[in-house]
Design a protein around this motif. Structure first.
Motif, mmCIF file in Angstrom:
data_model
loop_
_atom_site.group_PDB
_atom_site.id
_atom_site.type_symbol
_atom_site.label_atom_id
_atom_site.label_comp_id
_atom_site.label_asym_id
_atom_site.label_seq_id
_atom_site.Cartn_x
_atom_site.Cartn_y
_atom_site.Cartn_z
ATOM 1 N N SER A 125 47.930 -35.699 22.393
ATOM 2 C CA SER A 125 47.026 -35.439 21.265
ATOM 3 C C SER A 125 46.548 -33.990 21.200
ATOM 4 O O SER A 125 46.128 -33.534 20.136
ATOM 5 N N ALA A 126 46.582 -33.275 22.313
ATOM 6 C CA ALA A 126 46.212 -31.852 22.283
ATOM 7 C C ALA A 126 47.432 -30.963 22.125
ATOM 8 O O ALA A 126 47.320 -29.735 22.141
ATOM 9 N N GLY A 127 48.597 -31.569 21.964
ATOM 10 C CA GLY A 127 49.809 -30.810 21.686
ATOM 11 C C GLY A 127 49.917 -30.481 20.213
ATOM 12 O O GLY A 127 49.064 -30.850 19.399
ATOM 13 N N PHE A 128 50.979 -29.818 19.852
ATOM 14 C CA PHE A 128 51.157 -29.302 18.493
ATOM 15 C C PHE A 128 51.155 -30.429 17.452
ATOM 16 O O PHE A 128 50.261 -30.539 16.604
ATOM 17 N N ILE A 129 52.148 -31.311 17.524
ATOM 18 C CA ILE A 129 52.248 -32.376 16.522
ATOM 19 C C ILE A 129 51.149 -33.412 16.737
ATOM 20 O O ILE A 129 50.557 -33.912 15.767
ATOM 21 N N GLY A 130 50.852 -33.728 17.995
ATOM 22 C CA GLY A 130 49.818 -34.712 18.281
ATOM 23 C C GLY A 130 48.462 -34.322 17.736
ATOM 24 O O GLY A 130 47.697 -35.176 17.251
ATOM 25 N N PHE A 131 48.139 -33.031 17.805
ATOM 26 C CA PHE A 131 46.879 -32.552 17.247
ATOM 27 C C PHE A 131 46.819 -32.773 15.741
ATOM 28 O O PHE A 131 45.847 -33.297 15.196
ATOM 29 N N HIS A 132 47.876 -32.366 15.044
ATOM 30 C CA HIS A 132 47.888 -32.509 13.584
ATOM 31 C C HIS A 132 47.830 -33.983 13.177
ATOM 32 O O HIS A 132 47.126 -34.342 12.216
ATOM 33 N N LEU A 133 48.567 -34.824 13.884
ATOM 34 C CA LEU A 133 48.530 -36.253 13.568
ATOM 35 C C LEU A 133 47.145 -36.834 13.827
ATOM 36 O O LEU A 133 46.591 -37.551 12.980
ATOM 37 N N VAL A 187 51.321 -44.076 19.222
ATOM 38 C CA VAL A 187 52.243 -43.003 18.836
ATOM 39 C C VAL A 187 52.456 -42.135 20.062
ATOM 40 O O VAL A 187 51.537 -41.435 20.507
ATOM 41 N N ASN A 188 53.658 -42.186 20.607
ATOM 42 C CA ASN A 188 53.949 -41.437 21.836
ATOM 43 C C ASN A 188 54.606 -40.102 21.483
ATOM 44 O O ASN A 188 55.773 -40.036 21.117
ATOM 45 N N LEU A 189 53.803 -39.037 21.606
ATOM 46 C CA LEU A 189 54.290 -37.680 21.367
ATOM 47 C C LEU A 189 54.260 -36.842 22.634
ATOM 48 O O LEU A 189 54.759 -35.715 22.639
ATOM 49 N N ALA A 190 53.656 -37.363 23.688
ATOM 50 C CA ALA A 190 53.592 -36.623 24.952
ATOM 51 C C ALA A 190 54.975 -36.589 25.584
ATOM 52 O O ALA A 190 55.651 -37.616 25.682
ATOM 53 N N ALA A 191 55.375 -35.424 25.999
ATOM 54 C CA ALA A 191 56.683 -35.267 26.638
ATOM 55 C C ALA A 191 56.769 -33.857 27.184
ATOM 56 O O ALA A 191 56.015 -32.965 26.790
ATOM 57 N N ASP A 228 60.333 -37.140 34.981
ATOM 58 C CA ASP A 228 58.983 -37.644 35.249
ATOM 59 C C ASP A 228 58.206 -37.895 33.959
ATOM 60 O O ASP A 228 57.592 -38.948 33.774
ATOM 61 N N SER A 229 58.218 -36.933 33.056
ATOM 62 C CA SER A 229 57.421 -37.037 31.829
ATOM 63 C C SER A 229 58.082 -37.917 30.783
ATOM 64 O O SER A 229 57.439 -38.787 30.193
ATOM 65 N N ASN A 230 59.368 -37.700 30.566
ATOM 66 C CA ASN A 230 60.025 -38.310 29.416
ATOM 67 C C ASN A 230 60.641 -39.668 29.701
ATOM 68 O O ASN A 230 60.835 -40.447 28.759
ATOM 69 N N VAL A 231 60.962 -39.957 30.939
ATOM 70 C CA VAL A 231 61.544 -41.261 31.275
ATOM 71 C C VAL A 231 60.514 -42.137 31.983
ATOM 72 O O VAL A 231 60.164 -43.214 31.498
ATOM 73 N N VAL A 232 59.987 -41.660 33.104
ATOM 74 C CA VAL A 232 58.971 -42.439 33.818
ATOM 75 C C VAL A 232 57.724 -42.606 32.948
ATOM 76 O O VAL A 232 57.168 -43.706 32.835
ATOM 77 N N GLY A 233 57.295 -41.524 32.314
ATOM 78 C CA GLY A 233 56.123 -41.597 31.456
ATOM 79 C C GLY A 233 56.316 -42.562 30.303
ATOM 80 O O GLY A 233 55.411 -43.326 29.953
ATOM 81 N N VAL A 275 55.358 -46.112 17.759
ATOM 82 C CA VAL A 275 56.094 -45.014 17.135
ATOM 83 C C VAL A 275 56.271 -43.943 18.202
ATOM 84 O O VAL A 275 55.317 -43.603 18.899
ATOM 85 N N PHE A 276 57.478 -43.427 18.355
ATOM 86 C CA PHE A 276 57.696 -42.458 19.433
ATOM 87 C C PHE A 276 58.599 -41.324 18.977
ATOM 88 O O PHE A 276 59.411 -41.466 18.063
#
Length: 336
Positions: A8-16, A81-85, A101-106, A123-124
């Protein structure tokens, strides 16, 4: 009921998150605020979100299985909505384990949270990079995406398959979006537009890969958010006409699952992108022309016909408007 937005503090996550809050939704934001790029920029985005009464933040690493499970159990989100990666094609060549770690395990932890709480829709974020060696333009979700050429793309392709399996086994409606070169205000400092702007204003040359002849489907962040919000409100369904003898890779006959493109649906040459930036800055760039980098593709272009049909998606922002908005934000934010 709240909507959980990871990254949510990332680029797209913030705007969404900001758009959801403005329309009256409650948002639970998850973000580790890591130092992949300037944490101060992430903190500034977060401060805007936290000014809304409907926002709650969880500083949490997506790979923390216990922490993610506890957050799901406590908030029981109506949609996720999963935008963290771990983003970035080039960094995946330097730090591959970070991507797993982030994109598969997360992402597995997100799926397990959805399994336990049964939100109405997951939504991811996937990526146009999954098309990899496919040279058939425009990229169509009904064509194969079986030859990723970077680990980053491979982890995102894995996410699509993982989501399908959980949609099938546990009935979790899931929509994956293949994003095409997103840009706009509050963008990431590792992206070309940000780096070009910073260098031009500082009087430094800009690195232009592929001799500037690469073509990209540059997509303005507000158009991306339009697609995400439309999807949140329209959960994926099983395709009742799906033929297992001729399986459609974009939908499923055994799971409420789909993948869709989110792009602007037109190619722009990198040199044209730079020319528009020069016009908006009122300055000329000194170009350092370089060959293609490993993992880069020559051209991207999204076929968004399915996205329009499913969601009413209609990207409308030309680069002249989008780059202008970015430059205005950059000058205001950095005082330059």
């Amino acid at each position: 009921m709240a909507i959980l937005v990871t990254g949510s503090a990332g680029f797209i996550g913030f705007h969404l998150s900001r758009r959801l809050l403005e329309r009256g939704d409650e948002v639970v934001g998850l973000d580790s605020l890591n130092a992949y790029y300037d944490p101060a920029l992430k903190a500034a985005r977060l401060a805007i979100l936290e000014s809304h009464r409907g926002y709650r933040h969880a500083k949490l690493d997506l790979a923390d299985a216990d922490g993610v499970a506890a957050l799901f159990a406590e908030t029981r989100p109506s949609a996720v909505v999963n935008l963290a990666a771990q983003a970035g094609v080039r960094y995946s060549l330097e730090s591959p384990r970070t991507y797993v770690d982030s994109n598969v395990v997360g992402f597995l932890n997100i799926l397990e949270g959805c399994r336990a709480t049964q939100p109405e829709h997951l939504v991811f974020a996937s990526t146009s990079s999954v098309y990899g060696a496919n040279g058939n333009l425009p990229f169509n979700v009904h064509n194969g995406a079986n030859h990723p050429i970077t680990l980053y793309a491979a982890t995102k392709l894995a996410n699509e398959g993982m989501a399908h399996s959980y949609a099938h086994l546990f009935g979790i409606p899931s929509t994956g979006f293949r994003f095409f070169t997103v840009y706009g205000p509050w963008g990431r400092p590792d992206m070309a537009l940000f780096k070009f702007t910073e260098a031009i204003l500082a009087g430094r040359p800009i690195d232009v890969y592929g001799q500037g002849r690469m073509q990209r489907d540059f997509t303005y962040v507000a158009d991306i958010v339009d697609g995400l919000i439309a999807a949140i409100d329209r959960p994926a369904q099983i395709n009742t006409t799906w033929d297992p003898q001729h399986p459609d890779p974009a939908t499923s006959g055994v799971a409420p699952w789909r993948v869709l493109n989110l792009g602007n649906s037109q190619r722009v040459e990198l040199m044209r992108y730079i020319q528009v930036l020069e016009e908006k800055l009122g300055m000329k760039a000194e170009l350092k022309l370089l060959p293609m980098q490993p993992g880069d593709v020559a051209r991207t272009e999204a076929d968004v016909a399915e996205t329009k049909a499913a969601l009413g998606y209609a990207p409308s922002t030309p680069i002249e408007v989008g780059i202008g908005a970015f430059v205005d934000w950059y000058r205001d934010y950095y005082g330059r």
